[in-house]
Design a protein around this motif. Sequence first.
Motif, PDB file in Angstrom:
ATOM      1  N   PRO A 234       0.829  -1.210   0.000  1.00 19.84           N
ATOM      2  CA  PRO A 234       0.000   0.000   0.000  1.00 19.84           C
ATOM      3  C   PRO A 234       0.859   1.254   0.000  1.00 19.84           C
ATOM      4  O   PRO A 234       2.086   1.187   0.070  1.00 19.84           O
ATOM      5  CB  PRO A 234      -0.781  -0.145   1.293  1.00 19.84           C
ATOM      6  CG  PRO A 234       0.110  -0.922   2.183  1.00 19.84           C
ATOM      7  CD  PRO A 234       0.897  -1.848   1.300  1.00 19.84           C
ATOM      8  N   GLU A 235       0.175   2.360  -0.123  1.00 16.51           N
ATOM      9  CA  GLU A 235       0.868   3.644   0.029  1.00 16.51           C
ATOM     10  C   GLU A 235       1.455   3.698   1.433  1.00 16.51           C
ATOM     11  O   GLU A 235       1.083   2.918   2.304  1.00 16.51           O
ATOM     12  CB  GLU A 235      -0.134   4.791  -0.154  1.00 16.51           C
ATOM     13  CG  GLU A 235      -0.658   4.942  -1.556  1.00 16.51           C
ATOM     14  CD  GLU A 235       0.441   5.309  -2.531  1.00 16.51           C
ATOM     15  OE1 GLU A 235       1.170   6.281  -2.230  1.00 16.51           O
ATOM     16  OE2 GLU A 235       0.612   4.626  -3.553  1.00 16.51           O
ATOM     17  N   THR A 236       2.379   4.601   1.631  1.00 20.72           N
ATOM     18  CA  THR A 236       3.007   4.687   2.941  1.00 20.72           C
ATOM     19  C   THR A 236       1.935   4.754   4.015  1.00 20.72           C
ATOM     20  O   THR A 236       1.078   5.637   4.001  1.00 20.72           O
ATOM     21  CB  THR A 236       3.887   5.937   3.009  1.00 20.72           C
ATOM     22  OG1 THR A 236       4.691   5.957   1.863  1.00 20.72           O
ATOM     23  CG2 THR A 236       4.731   5.905   4.248  1.00 20.72           C
ATOM     24  N   GLU A 237       2.015   3.801   4.894  1.00 16.84           N
ATOM     25  CA  GLU A 237       0.904   3.600   5.806  1.00 16.84           C
ATOM     26  C   GLU A 237       0.805   4.728   6.822  1.00 16.84           C
ATOM     27  O   GLU A 237       1.821   5.180   7.372  1.00 16.84           O
ATOM     28  CB  GLU A 237       1.098   2.276   6.537  1.00 16.84           C
ATOM     29  CG  GLU A 237      -0.135   1.447   6.603  1.00 16.84           C
ATOM     30  CD  GLU A 237       0.186   0.079   7.154  1.00 16.84           C
ATOM     31  OE1 GLU A 237       0.148  -0.063   8.361  1.00 16.84           O
ATOM     32  OE2 GLU A 237       0.485  -0.825   6.342  1.00 16.84           O
TER      33      GLU A 237
END
Lengths: 246, 431
Positions: A234-237
């Motif tokens: 995922p995108e930077t969490e």
Amino acid sequence: MVAPPDNDVLWARALHYSYDDGSPGLSGVSLGVQEGEILAVVGPRGSGKTALLRCLSGLTPAGGGEVWFNSVPVHTMGAQARDRLRRDRFAWIGPTPSLVPELNVWENTALPLMLRGSGRRQAKTAALEWLERLDVGDAARKRPYQLVRAERQRVSIARALAPAPQVLFADEPTAPLHRADRTQVLRTLTAAARSHGITVVLTGHDPECSAFADRTIALLDGRRVNTVHLPPVPETEGRAACSLSA
Amino acid sequence: MLALRLTRGARPAVQLRRLLVTAASAGTGFLLLCALGYALSHPDSPGDATARLAWCLPPLAATVHLAVAVARTDPGTRPRPGLAAVGLGPARLMLVSATTTALSCVLGSMLALLVFLHLRGDLTGMPFDGAAEEALAAGTPLPVPGSLTLLALVPLIASATVAFVLRPQGLGPAPDGGTGRSYGRFGARVREAVRGTPGTGQEPASAPGTVAVEAPAAGAAPDTLPALPEPSPAPKGLPWGVAVLAAGLAVETYAAGASDDGGPALPAALPAGPTGVLVGWLLTAVGLALAAPGLTHLCGLLLQAVRPGALRLLAGRGLMAEAARIGRPLGVVCAVASAAYAMTPLPEPGSFGPLTALGAAVVTGCAVATLLTAAVEARQDRAGTTAALQRLGAPASALRAAAALRAGALLAVFGPLTLVVAELAALPLAR
């Protein structure tokens, strides 16, 4: 107890292993290695490659499951018998070349032969031949500290191959090397093993090492997998949650 | 506090070594206090008192020797990644090991003070109260500054020496200076630069069954892992040691025939000979300690000399590599043993005073304990090599045989040497 197939030199069924502190290592790995085959075991760090190799080579007894070598059960052997088996049939290459620092290169290479009782001259000849084949013949009289890392690793490959083992276990033999050295070390290792009919079980965490192997199996979290379906990264969490403006 | 924590968490063998340091320190502290007691009870003979104080030097030196050897083997104060990550690098760990040493020695000094006061009769309630009142100047009050100075001597000297010996190397600003280590790195760098020049980047495609041509990576691998340490060079002290040893033997033999000038005061039973004899003995001991590393190296060299098999190769090369570490304490043990051998045929066996016996016990015990500790250190240092050999399939019996061969070779060289030196040193006593 199921007898293993006849054409497999090394055969494991439902291997389980957990480390001393209880963390899981292997959970049910089965595999067979044929005579003269080069098998690559790939997987990310912590996926149990080293544990698998240690169990297969009898360095550590598996927690559960069976290991057979040439129709002989390894998992029921005592420590002494496993030692003898390792000495006479197997060879091991680790990620870091563990050469004896006081001996020079050819003595290091000839040491396993001399430990098995062959004469000094015979051992020296064999060691020098192997060093020459692996392109470190020039360094035969140097000490290990005088070599660069790739040369040291090639010396340890020569040391492993010199006593003509039946199975060679190479645990990430190229881990500390750069790519150019890595390719060369792998290529020399596999070429030498093929020409002498030595079975090789090789680990690595890049797909590069599977290019040199006949067959590749993948490990993930201590299990054998065929296709890895991991969720997409995922995108930077948590970034949006931390932002005040969002 | 950290030193205390690290001290508490150690294994029994380590604690035993520290206890040995404590015991040695206690013995030395007691001897020093006894010298003070003698000076208090004989205020009119300062010469004798000074001589007694001076005779405390050998036990003191032996204690410091042992403390350094123990600190070097202490696993608690070795640089560790976990501690380096929280900012405890080698420099801080040097302080920690100095503190640990000081701790052991202070404990020993306190013990010595307790025993001393007890024997003087100042502390009561236990057996042997005041058993040695008259010898230890029970009547006069003990001067606090003097006794504190004497008691602080062992911890201070020991921890200062430990800090000096274990000082972090290679942290200084001169990487290309004249020291051996930086020279080694420099040499390695030159070699890599030479290697990486021609034919770089070409990766010849080799068919299966042929051997790949070497393709060195040009300037590729800057070392991230520590490289193999360069082996320590062969010890160079052998000629000096032999010269000093011979000079010492010559001096004492000549001095024995010289006229007796009264000489220095020797403890208890030793016949007071000329000064030259004492100087000769000192030179002999120093010569033995100087020559021993070279002799050990020579032993290893001879062991692996002519067409060695695996056993002689491993034993001899191992001995050559460990010559500096094992040789020095071995030389000291030889010197002590030859002194003990030379003392044995003295006329009256019961003439050793208790203090002389204590001093001799401290020196002998320290020398032997230091040798054993050095052996432990060597074993720790070679643990990686031993593991590699075992993985290679070397049977444990072969490794044990190599160790036994090493010990046997050392015994075969140093045993006769000790006997010869002792015989020669005893010549002046026999007259």
